[in-house]
Motif scaffolding. Structure first.
Motif, PDB file in Angstrom:
ATOM      1  N   LYS A  76      41.691  43.538  43.025  1.00  0.00           N
ATOM      2  CA  LYS A  76      41.985  42.843  41.769  1.00  0.00           C
ATOM      3  C   LYS A  76      41.305  43.531  40.597  1.00  0.00           C
ATOM      4  N   HIS A  77      41.956  43.419  39.457  1.00  0.00           N
ATOM      5  CA  HIS A  77      41.488  44.034  38.221  1.00  0.00           C
ATOM      6  C   HIS A  77      41.532  42.984  37.129  1.00  0.00           C
ATOM      7  N   TYR A  78      40.522  42.967  36.271  1.00  0.00           N
ATOM      8  CA  TYR A  78      40.489  42.007  35.175  1.00  0.00           C
ATOM      9  C   TYR A  78      41.448  42.453  34.080  1.00  0.00           C
ATOM     10  N   ASN A  79      42.428  41.611  33.767  1.00  0.00           N
ATOM     11  CA  ASN A  79      43.395  41.884  32.715  1.00  0.00           C
ATOM     12  C   ASN A  79      42.834  41.355  31.398  1.00  0.00           C
ATOM     13  N   GLU A  80      42.432  42.266  30.517  1.00  0.00           N
ATOM     14  CA  GLU A  80      41.806  41.876  29.256  1.00  0.00           C
ATOM     15  C   GLU A  80      42.760  41.161  28.307  1.00  0.00           C
ATOM     16  N   GLU A 100      43.136  37.165  33.168  1.00  0.00           N
ATOM     17  CA  GLU A 100      43.366  36.875  34.578  1.00  0.00           C
ATOM     18  C   GLU A 100      43.082  38.105  35.435  1.00  0.00           C
ATOM     19  N   LEU A 101      42.925  37.871  36.725  1.00  0.00           N
ATOM     20  CA  LEU A 101      42.799  38.960  37.681  1.00  0.00           C
ATOM     21  C   LEU A 101      44.186  39.273  38.231  1.00  0.00           C
ATOM     22  N   ILE A 152      34.566  45.215  39.304  1.00  0.00           N
ATOM     23  CA  ILE A 152      33.540  44.391  38.665  1.00  0.00           C
ATOM     24  C   ILE A 152      32.162  44.804  39.187  1.00  0.00           C
TER      25      ILE A 152
END
Length: 169
Positions: free
Chosen positions: A13-17, A21-22, A111
């Motif tokens: 998962k990646h943090y969507n700025e 959301e992830l 993260i």
């Protein structure tokens, strides 16, 4: 040769700025292998990028079919931690002469202070040392698939008793 079957989970998962959301824009596994300076012969198969809570039996069947189809005797499967045991149960129902290790992460690789890289390294080592069977490796431990559970409050995997049958004492 080790086959890594990528299915998603928190690890990827990646943090969507933009929306906070992830999500899953891509897998981090190639970057992680490079960072770890891994010199093992590895082939990767991107099967899906899904949260394990969204996995259906059809997804588990795809994972099982990928395990059957590969010539590799050592298989790693990236997987979300919430339903990892359910997928392992599905894999255990097939005839198997391969060593299959499922692993994931509690914190996404992208993260800070993620456990993803450590869990990947543990899984790479475990799959090379264990006899044929289905295993889960998390938190620096190796578990028989049917002797482990995720403790959501503690944020770790815990043994249901007994030691890993493939572990050397």
């Amino acid at each position: 040769m080790i086959q890594i079957i990528i299915t998603g989970g928190t690890l990827d998962k990646h943090y969507n700025e933009l929306n906070g959301e992830l999500d899953f824009p891509e897998t981090h596994i190639p970057e992680m292998l490079k960072q770890a300076r891994c010199s093992v012969d590895i082939e990767m198969q991107l099967l899906m990028l899904k949260d394990s809570l969204e996995m259906a039996e059809a997804d588990r069947d795809k994972i099982k079919q990928s395990c059957i189809a590969t010539d590799a005797q050592q298989i790693l499967i990236t997987h979300g931690t919430d339903t990892m045991v359910e997928t392992a149960r599905c894999l255990a129902a097939m005839p198997n002469d391969k060593t299959i290790v499922l692993f994931g992460a509690m914190i996404p690789y992208a993260i800070k202070q993620s456990d993803a890289l450590f869990n990947l390294g543990s899984a790479i080592t475990a799959v090379q040392l264990l006899p044929a069977g289905i295993y889960i490796t998390m938190n620096g431990q190796v578990f028989d698939w049917d002797k482990v559970r995720k403790d959501r409050k503690a944020g770790e995997f815990q043994s249901l008793g007994g030691s890993c049958s493939g572990a050397k004492n």
